[in-house]
Structure formats: structure tokens, C-alpha cells
Design an enzyme around this catalytic site. Structure first.
Site, PDB file in Angstrom:
ATOM      1  N   GLU A 117       0.791  -1.224   0.000  1.00  0.00           N
ATOM      2  CA  GLU A 117       0.000   0.000   0.000  1.00  0.00           C
ATOM      3  C   GLU A 117       0.829   1.283   0.000  1.00  0.00           C
ATOM      4  O   GLU A 117       0.412   2.280  -0.585  1.00  0.00           O
ATOM      5  CB  GLU A 117      -0.934   0.007   1.219  1.00  0.00           C
ATOM      6  CG  GLU A 117      -2.085  -0.982   1.141  1.00  0.00           C
ATOM      7  CD  GLU A 117      -3.095  -0.619   0.071  1.00  0.00           C
ATOM      8  OE1 GLU A 117      -3.454   0.572  -0.053  1.00  0.00           O
ATOM      9  OE2 GLU A 117      -3.527  -1.534  -0.653  1.00  0.00           O
ATOM     10  N   SER A 172     -44.913 -34.303  23.919  1.00  0.00           N
ATOM     11  CA  SER A 172     -45.011 -34.963  25.234  1.00  0.00           C
ATOM     12  C   SER A 172     -43.998 -34.429  26.241  1.00  0.00           C
ATOM     13  O   SER A 172     -44.099 -34.764  27.431  1.00  0.00           O
ATOM     14  CB  SER A 172     -44.823 -36.463  25.070  1.00  0.00           C
ATOM     15  OG  SER A 172     -45.890 -37.011  24.311  1.00  0.00           O
TER      16      SER A 172
END
Length: 756
Positions: free
Chosen positions: A162, A428
Site C-alpha cells: 500500500e 409430550s
């Protein structure tokens, strides 16, 4: 001969002297002076021209050439002098123009005295009960790191690709800027930016993402200010902790955890190159989107690092040999369900936090990883065959502290938390609340009910296996999950009392006040259902499931700390003992056999909703309570998944690992088993007395052509928040139960016949 030649010569000269030249009205003398040619002017043969005359003619020519050369030199000199002059003039005007532009756009910025680097968005570091990192949450997705804490490859890679002159420029790189502009002109499009790391940092910190000339000038001004205010290392550290790396990751730590599931401290050379390569186009180059393109960019970064001398040739070659791997589309791992729940609850505890915080949770990271692995592997191996796509798990201790939480198969694919947010029918698994309500009204595990076709109003409940067993004890009915008996009990005690019992133990969802509540037709959340089972394991006390133990800032100041609460006793010891005996029978002899753990007292209940859309198992020991659910988000039926199949199997696998090394403890309760007498025409064997704390029951004879039991639904006129008083054991001080004088007589024919 010589004399004659001389005479002739004299005569010719005399004739020439006497020759009269023509003239036009002027005197001959004058005319002769004007028109006559000199000897040098007359045309003569080359051989007759005197030598002096030729030399004299060559001199003017040399002078002319010299003058020409001098003239050219003079023009060039004047041009250069003019160029320098006008260049100097234009330079001055250019500087004035630059100063004017900078001054104009700089005046639009706040006063320099108020300039300061804004605080990094706050991060919540979420850790387990032993301090291990679970996840980071906040805008950035990662924690801020000192430059010396992160892998040294990261700053080297970023500088190489960069801003290779980062250490030498003053915030603006004229060489890099010029090179970028030339490259863009040649390419005919924008291929290079030319901004330094400092300029990028200034843009990220202070400016809006606009592509305007004004913003570029302000960016330059702020970059120079940053260079004068901070050192190069400080600027680089700020940059690496703020810049965006795609997929919601701001800063190198967030990027490392997002793409490699590791801290930025542990990033390798190849991984650092990939991270640095993302800066050019975070979304396009993301390894979660295009791993090959990300790897190609990483190779350019490695070449730049080698060119700058940051790494050796061998290091570069080793890094280049790595195969590109596609990262998950989103954060991966079951622990992120935990992080989401923490962030959901955190504001209610400390408000909107504006600084970094550390959140201590109740999560056991080993249990968490084990739970996520079990759910994922089960679905991977059996999901396709059983037509089930999702699963969820909640595990908590006897105080309600959540130890593990899995909200789905894969967080990267779906962030919906099925453990805390999905409303599903428990089937259940809801029956323990029905049976507890019946026990609180005087029944016992040895009480008898008829398992036969039953009609309640217009509703005719049936058992899962479509079979009927005749007279059975309540313990057997619960162990075998008989729907007919559960429906009878709900009608006897009143659906409203069943609802009240469930709410009292910890169910918060709205429940339907009807007889079908006995079969778990009202939707609940797995978290609250599991939490409502905790009183069975902890001695009968209601708990509040919780996951956050403490919140503090980075300086150690405690912002929140959970205090122990005065829990209400919601189950009396005698009924608690009854329920634990019956729920142990579910695991030992009933539908939950797959959950048995050698040496441990295990209790629980299976649950299967209509058409096998949901399969659940909620089970517990004295130490840990765990609920597991399997099903599909769209509600499609599974391929016969029941609570006793993969839910119970997964429960067993998780609990076996979670309880490893934990001292064995017995379940609580105070109940001495009773003898159940089941009337038969010809008893096949004598009644056997049950040993202490365990009720033994004689198997009933199967009836022939049993007539349906018709039950008229009972209308509840009492408040549903109180327990009907058919109590035998000690009454707690938590307002449970009514006085003995209000004890009710048996209401059904079966009660009258068999004394239930």
C-alpha cells in the site's frame, strides 16, 4: 621577341586607356566612375585571378557562418532564459494558487485546536467462565491491538503493497502520486490511487466517503496534521485497527478472526498477505466470496514484500505454496449464537456502552464446542436420511446459569437462534407439568388410570403407537408417554391449572387453556422449556436462565455483576420426589432409554409433535439440565424423528462428555414408593412390595374390547395460580397449596373404584 612582346603590351594598354565608355547625358568622368568595374569585379578565368583576391573573398563567408551560429545560440539562450523566467513566475503563481485552494478548503474544516482522533467504536469482548475468548461484538468485530501484539507480518505486508515509502514521506508521497497519475493516464482508467496510508487513515477517521476534489484536499491537510501529531508507529497502529477488511470486519484482529478463526497475534505470512491484499477491494477480494482471486492478490503482496526485503525467498516460496481456501460466508461457529444472546441482553444491564467492555459469561467453552460439534455431526450424518435440517441445544446448571447454547446447525448459514427465539410445539415433553398438577391434587405415581380410547368433547386423543394397554399406573403412563392418560389427567385437574403449573415453573409463553395442552400443542421456546425442568433437579426452586455473570471495563471497573436471587420454591419435596421417580422411569424403561448414562441418576422426557415435525428430549442430572430439539424451520415433517431417537442420542453424547470428571450426585426429593394394586380377573403374580424410594408396579392385563372412556371437560372456576389442595407432604412457605379442609373427593369412576 621579348621586345616585340613588350611593345605590343604597351600598345594595348594605351588603347584601353583611350577607350571611351558609353554614357547617358552625364560627364564621361562621372559615368566612368559610376559604371566601370574594378578588376576584382570583372569575370576572369580562375587561373588568371590573383591569389590574394581568393583569400579576401573567403573571409566574409566565415564571418557569415559564425554569425549564423551565434544567432542560433542566442535564440536558444533567450528561450532557456525565458523558460526559466516564466517557469519561475508560473511556479510562484502555482504556489499561490495551491495556498489559496488549501486555505479555501482548509477554512471549511474545524479549527485545528479541536482536531483529535475519534475514539474507536466500542467493542464487547465476550469471554467464557474461565476467561477464554468466545467472540468480539461491536461495530468493528474485533478488539484493538498494539502494533507489537499483532503478527509482524501484518504491518510489513500492508506497507509493502500500500505505501512502500511510508517511513520517509510526510503524509503525502509526490513520487507515488505522480506514478499513479501516469499509470492511470496510460491505462485510460483509474487503476491506482496514490494515497498514502496516512491519507487513507485521515479519510477513515474524519471524512465522508465522497470522491470530490474538496475531500481530496482536506484529506491531504489532515494527513499532514496527523504526521506532525503522531509517530509513524502510532499512525500505522491506528490504521491497522480502523481500516475495513470486508465481511463486517474492521481492523486486523476482526479480519483474522473472520477469515481464519484466530487472533491477529497468530497470523502466518500467507494469511497476513491475504489480509493486506483485501485493502484494495475488500468485498471483491474477500476469500469468503472469491478465494482464488484473494489468493492471486496475496501473491502480489508476497512479491512486494520480497522486493522490499521484508521476507526471504524461502519464506515467500513456502507461503506461495498454500492452497486457496474459501472462508465461511459469515462468522462461523456455534459460539456466535452465545455472542448474539449476550449482545441482546447487554443493553438492559449497562445501557448503551461507549467504551470497550469485557463480558464474563457463564459459558463453559469446552461444553460449548462439544454441543456445537454434536448437533452439526448428527445433522451431517443423519439429517438427509431423516429429513431434518436444524437442531438446537441448551444446557444450564441448577442455578439457571447457561453452560452451552447452540442455536442452529451452522451460524454462517443462519443466524436465527432456535434455542431462544423459535416457537415450537413441545409435544409430550410438556407432560411433566400435567402430571405435577395431578400429583399436587393427591394422586401418586401408583395411581391407576385406564389407557383406552377416550373422548373429550369432540377430541379423541390417541397414543403414538395406536395401541392401548388398559389399566396402568401414572408412572407407567408417563414412561410410555401415553396420550390418553395425559389427556384424562388434564381434564381432571383442569387445563387452567396445568397452564398455571407450567407458568409457575418457568414457562413464559402464552399457553392455550384447553385439554390438548396435555399433549404439548401450545408452542414454547426451548430455552424456557429447559429452564422449567430445572426445579426438578435443584430441589424445587424456580430459576431464571441467565448467561451474563459480570461486565467490566478495560480498567477493571465493574459495571454489572449478577447477584444470587432469592428463588421461590415451586415444587414441594414430596411431589418433587414423585416426579423424579417417574421421570427416571422414562429413561430406564420408557421412551428415553437412549439417554441412559451408566452410574448416573438420569431423568427426563421425550417429546414428539404431530407428524414428527419436532423431536425433543429434555433431561437432567443433579448437576446439569439439557434440552435438545431437532426439526425443520419450515415446519415440514421429518422422517419419523421422535424424542427418543436422535434427540435422546445427542443428549446422551453431550451429557457423557459434559459430566466427565464430575462427582455423581443423586436427584433430590422426599418420597417413599407405594404399592400399586391393579385389578385383574386372574392375577398372574402376587403384588411385590417396592423397596424404599423406588415404586414397583405390576403389569396390567390387557382389556378385551374396552369401551371408550367418556370424560366431560371440567370448567375451572378457581384461580389458576393456586395449587388444588390434596396434599400429603409438608407445605412450603411459597404460597403453594390450599388448606386441608378444601380437599376434594375423587371425581371419576376410576377414582371411586381404585381409590386413586
Amino acid at each position: 621577341m621579348i621586345l616585340n612582346r613588350k611593345k605590343t603590351s604597351r600598345r594595348k594598354r594605351a588603347e584601353r586607356a583611350e577607350r571611351i565608355e558609353p554614357h547617358f547625358g552625364e560627364s564621361s568622368k562621372s559615368a566612368s566612375r559610376d559604371i566601370c568595374l574594378s578588376a576584382e569585379d570583372r569575370s576572369v578565368a580562375n587561373g588568371d585571378r590573383p591569389r590574394k583576391t581568393r583569400k579576401a573573398a573567403s573571409k566574409p563567408r566565415r564571418k557569415t557562418a559564425k554569425k549564423s551560429r551565434n544567432k542560433k545560440r542566442s535564440l536558444l539562450s533567450r528561450f532557456l532564459r525565458g523558460g526559466i523566467y516564466w517557469g519561475f513566475v508560473l511556479g510562484i503563481w502555482g504556489v499561490i494558487a495551491v495556498i489559496g485552494v488549501v486555505g479555501y478548503y482548509g477554512a471549511q474544516l474545524p479549527q485545528t485546536s479541536s482536531w483529535s482522533v475519534p475514539e474507536r467504536p466500542p467493542n464487547a469482548k465476550i469471554v467464557s467462565v474461565d476467561g477464554a475468548l468466545i467472540a468480539n461484538r461491536g461495530v468493528t468485530g474485533g478488539e484493538a491491538m498494539m502494533l507489537g501484539e499483532m503478527s509482524p507480518y501484518i504491518p510489513m505486508a500492508v506497507i509493502a503493497i500500500e505505501d512502500r515509502r511510508f517511513q520517509s514521506h510526510f503524509g503525502f508521497d509526490p513520487i507515488g502520486f505522480t506514478r499513479a497519475m501516469v499509470t492511470n493516464l496510460i491505462a485510460g482508467r483509474l487503476t491506482q490511487g496514490g494515497s498514502t496510508l496516512t491519507q487513507q487513515l485521515a479519510k477513515n477517521l474524519f471524512l465522508k466517503p465522497e470522491r470530490t476534489f474538496a475531500r481530496k484536499v482536506q484529506e491531504l491537510i489532515l494527513a499532514i496534521w496527523l504526521e506532525t501529531k503522531y509517530s509513524k508507529d502510532e499512525i500505522l497502529e491506528l490504521y491497522l485497527n480502523r481500516v475495513y477488511f470486508g465481511s463486517g470486519a474492521y481492523g486486523v484482529d476482526a479480519a483474522a478472526r473472520r477469515y481464519f478463526q484466530k487472533s491477529a497475534r497468530d497470523v502466518s505470512l500467507a494469511e497476513a498477505a491475504l489480509i493486506a491484499g483485501l485493502l484494495k477491494a475488500p468485498s471483491k477480494l474477500s476469500p469468503a466470496r472469491n478465494p482464488k482471486l484473494a489468493q492471486a492478490r496475496a501473491q502480489l503482496v508476497l512479491a512486494a514484500m520480497r522486493r522490499e526485503g521484508f521476507v526471504t525467498k524461502n519464506e515467500t516460496n513456502k507461503a506461495l505454496s498454500m492452497e486457496p481456501k474459501k472462508a465461511k460466508r459469515y462468522w462461523s461457529g456455534s459460539q456466535h449464537y452465545v455472542a448474539d444472546l449476550v449482545m441482546k441482553e447487554l443493553p438492559s444491564l449497562i445501557g448503551d456502552f461507549q467504551k470497550n467492555v469485557i463480558v464474563d459469561t457463564t459459558i463453559d467453552l469446552k461444553m460449548q464446542k462439544l454441543a456445537g460439534k454434536i448437533i452439526s455431526n448428527t445433522l451431517k450424518k443423519k439429517g438427509k436420511k431423516l429429513r431434518v435440517s436444524q437442531g438446537a441445544l441448551v444446557a444450564m446448571d441448577a442455578n439457571g446459569a447457561i453452560r452451552a447454547l447452540v442455536g442452529g446447525n451452522e451460524y454462517a448459514d443462519s443466524q436465527f437462534n432456535r434455542a431462544t427465539d423459535a416457537m415450537r410445539q413441545p409435544g409430550s415433553a410438556f407432560k411433566p407439568f400435567v402430571y405435577l398438577a395431578a400429583l399436587e391434587r393427591g394422586l401418586t405415581p401408583a395411581s391407576i388410570r385406564m389407557d383406552a380410547p377416550v373422548k373429550i368433547g369432540n377430541w379423541t386423543p390417541k397414543n403414538y403407537d395406536k395401541k392401548y394397554r388398559g389399566a396402568v399406573t401414572l408412572s407407567t403412563a408417563l414412561a410410555k408417554s401415553l396420550n390418553t392418560v395425559a389427556a384424562q389427567l388434564a381434564t381432571e385437574v383442569g387445563p387452567g391449572n396445568v397452564v398455571a403449573t407450567a407458568h409457575r415453573l418457568g414457562i413464559n409463553s402464552k399457553l392455550q387453556n384447553n385439554a390438548s395442552i396435555a399433549l404439548g400443542t401450545s408452542e414454547v421456546k426451548l430455552m424456557e422449556l429447559t429452564g422449567a425442568y430445572v426445579p426438578f433437579a435443584n430441589g424445587g426452586y424456580r430459576i431464571t436462565p441467565h448467561i451474563i455473570k459480570r461486565v467490566k471495563d478495560l480498567k477493571g471497573n465493574v459495571l454489572y455483576e449478577r447477584r444470587s436471587e432469592n428463588a421461590d420454591q415451586v415444587i414441594r419435596p414430596r411431589e418433587l420426589g414423585m416426579m423424579n421417580i417417574m421421570l427416571q422411569q422414562v429413561v430406564e424403561k420408557g421412551t428415553g432409554k437412549a439417554a441412559r448414562i451408566k452410574g448416573w441418576q438420569v431423568a427426563g422426557k421425550t417429546g414428539t409433535s404431530q407428524n414428527s415435525r419436532d423431536g425433543l428430549f429434555i433431561g437432567y442430572t443433579a448437576n446439569l439440565i439439557t434440552g435438545i430439539w431437532y426439526g425443520n424451520d419450515n415446519g415440514k415433517p421429518t422422517n419419523k424423528v421422535t424424542g427418543g431417537s436422535i434427540p435422546a442420542q445427542s443428549w446422551n453424547a453431550f451429557m457423557t462428555g459434559a459430566l466427565k470428571g464430575v462427582p455423581i450426585a443423586d436427584l433430590p426429593g422426599n418420597y417413599i414408593g407405594e404399592v400399586s394394586v391393579i385389578p385383574t380377573a386372574r392375577p398372574s403374580r402376587p403384588i411385590v412390595r417396592a423397596p424404599r424410594n423406588i415404586a414397583r408396579f405390576v403389569a396390567p392385563a390387557k382389556p378385551r374390547n374396552a369401551a371408550p372412556v367418556v370424560i366431560k371437560p371440567r370448567q375451572d372456576t378457581r384461580q389458576t395460580t393456586r395449587i388444588a389442595a390434596r396434599s400429603v407432604g409438608p407445605r412450603p412457605s411459597a404460597g403453594l397449596g390450599d388448606s386441608n379442609k378444601n380437599r376434594q373427593k375423587p371425581r371419576t369412576i376410576m377414582d371411586l373404584l381404585f381409590g386413586g
